[in-house]
Design a protein around this motif. Structure first.
Motif, short mmCIF file in Angstrom:
data_model
loop_
_atom_site.label_atom_id
_atom_site.label_comp_id
_atom_site.label_asym_id
_atom_site.label_seq_id
_atom_site.Cartn_x
_atom_site.Cartn_y
_atom_site.Cartn_z
N ALA A 47 1.02 -0.83 -0.07
CA ALA A 47 0.03 0.11 0.47
C ALA A 47 1.01 0.76 0.48
N VAL A 48 1.41 1.12 0.45
CA VAL A 48 2.77 2.34 1.39
C VAL A 48 3.59 2.58 -0.59
N GLN A 49 3.80 1.34 -1.38
CA GLN A 49 4.51 1.27 -2.43
C GLN A 49 3.81 1.89 -3.10
N ASN A 50 2.57 2.11 -3.49
CA ASN A 50 1.45 1.97 -4.54
C ASN A 50 1.02 3.13 -4.53
N GLY A 51 0.51 3.54 -2.93
CA GLY A 51 0.17 4.58 -2.43
C GLY A 51 0.19 6.26 -2.21
N ALA A 52 1.25 5.74 -2.43
CA ALA A 52 3.07 6.48 -1.43
C ALA A 52 4.62 7.05 -2.16
N LEU A 53 5.03 5.73 -2.41
CA LEU A 53 5.88 6.33 -2.81
C LEU A 53 5.71 6.73 -4.46
N LEU A 54 5.03 5.56 -5.12
CA LEU A 54 4.69 6.13 -6.49
C LEU A 54 4.49 7.23 -6.58
N PRO A 55 3.27 8.24 -6.06
CA PRO A 55 3.17 9.55 -6.57
C PRO A 55 3.78 10.32 -5.91
N LEU A 56 5.14 9.81 -4.86
CA LEU A 56 5.82 10.99 -4.56
C LEU A 56 7.09 10.95 -5.71
N ALA A 57 6.94 9.93 -6.24
CA ALA A 57 8.27 9.76 -6.88
C ALA A 57 8.19 10.45 -8.19
N LYS A 58 7.48 11.03 -8.42
CA LYS A 58 7.27 12.68 -9.48
C LYS A 58 7.64 13.96 -9.35
N GLU A 59 7.90 14.00 -7.85
CA GLU A 59 8.42 14.90 -7.27
C GLU A 59 9.35 15.37 -6.46
N GLY A 60 9.50 14.32 -5.36
CA GLY A 60 9.94 14.54 -4.65
C GLY A 60 11.70 13.50 -4.50
N MET A 61 11.33 12.80 -6.07
CA MET A 61 12.73 12.07 -6.08
C MET A 61 13.39 12.14 -7.03
N LEU A 62 14.79 11.81 -6.85
CA LEU A 62 15.92 11.89 -7.57
C LEU A 62 16.43 10.65 -8.49
N GLU A 63 16.30 11.10 -9.32
CA GLU A 63 16.43 9.42 -10.49
C GLU A 63 17.01 8.89 -10.45
N THR A 64 18.50 8.82 -9.65
CA THR A 64 19.21 7.69 -8.46
C THR A 64 17.87 6.78 -8.27
#
Length: 229
Positions: free
Chosen positions: A188-205
Motif C-alpha cells: 500500500a505504501v509502495q503504490n499509494g505513497a512512493l509511486l506518486p511521490l516519485a514524480k516530485e520529491g525524488m532524484l533520478e538515482t
C-alpha cells in the motif's frame, strides 16, 4: 532532520543509504531482489523526501500537525474504547503498518471523493481492512479502524479546506513513508505513497533503484506517469 538548517545530517543519511545500496548484489536471472537491496532503495527514496522537506517548511508543519493528531486525539480515543486494562498492547498491534495504511488510504480517499467528502471515512475504513487482508497482516476490529478514521478525519478535512487537496495528499503520503516500519514490505505504501511521490520529491538515482527492486507493474505505472517508455 528536515528542520536542521545544516545539511550535514542529511548528507550522512544519504552516504549511509548509498553505502547500503553498494553492499547489495544485483539479482541474477529470475531471482527477486534481496530484502537488504529493497530496503536500501526505499531508504534512498526516504532521504530524497527529507531533502525535499528541508526546502518546503510549510509541508513540515502540516506533517507535524497530522502526526500530532494521530499520536494525540486518535490514540486517546482508541485507548478509551479499546485499550481496556492493556492500552500498550493495543498500541503495539497498531504499529504493524496500521498508521501508514491509514495515511495512504486518506490520501487516496481525498483524491477519489474530493467532491463527496462525507464518503471518505467509509472508503478509508474499507481500504485499510482490504489492505490488511491482501497483505495478510493481523486483522483489526472494524469498529477500531472506523473510530481511528472518524477521529482523524475531522481535523484533516479542515486542513483540506485550508491548504488544498494536493498538499494534504502530499502530507499524508510523505508521513506514511517516514513512519512505515518497512516500505519495501508494504504494498500500500509502495503504490499509494512512493509511486506518486516519485514524480516530485525524488532524484533520478532513487527512482532507478526503486525500479530495480519493485514489481514490473509498479515500474510501468511510474514510467507512464513520468511520460517514459
Amino acid at each position: 532532520m528536515a528542520r536542521d538548517p545544516s545539511p550535514v545530517s542529511r548528507q550522512e543519511a544519504r552516504d549511509r543509504s548509498d553505502s547500503d545500496w553498494a553492499k547489495t548484489q544485483t539479482p541474477r536471472g529470475q531471482r527477486e531482489p534481496s530484502k537488504p537491496r529493497q530496503a536500501a532503495a526505499t531508504d534512498s527514496a526516504t532521504v530524497d523526501l527529507i531533502d525535499w522537506l528541508s526546502e518546503n517548511p510549510s509541508t513540515i508543519e502540516h506533517i507535524q500537525e497530522v502526526g500530532d493528531l494521530l499520536t494525540g486525539s486518535v490514540i486517546s480515543e482508541l485507548d478509551k474504547r479499546f485499550g481496556g486494562g492493556r492500552p500498550r498492547e493495543t498500541r503495539r498491534i497498531l504499529t504493524n503498518h496500521f498508521w501508514c495504511d491509514l495515511l495512504v488510504a486518506l490520501a487516496e480517499g481525498i483524491e477519489e471523493f474530493s467532491k463527496a467528502m462525507d464518503r471518505i471515512p467509509e472508503y478509508v475504513t474499507a481500504a485499510i481492512i482490504k489492505s490488511r487482508n491482501d497483505e495478510r497482516r493481523s486483522p483489526l476490529l472494524e469498529a477500531l479502524v472506523a473510530l481511528a478514521v472518524q477521529t482523524a478525519w475531522g481535523p484533516i478535512k479542515s486542513m483540506v479546506h485550508a491548504t488544498g487537496v494536493e498538499e494534504v495528499q502530499r502530507t499524508c503520503r510523505i508521513l506514511a513513508v517516514l513512519i512505515c516500519p518497512a516500505p519495501e514490505n508494504h504494498t500500500a505504501v509502495q503504490n499509494g505513497a512512493l509511486l506518486p511521490l516519485a514524480k516530485e520529491g525524488m532524484l533520478e538515482t532513487s527512482r532507478e533503484r526503486l525500479e530495480q527492486v519493485f514489481p514490473a507493474e509498479w515500474v510501468r505505472r511510474l514510467r507512464g506517469d513520468l511520460g517514459g517508455a
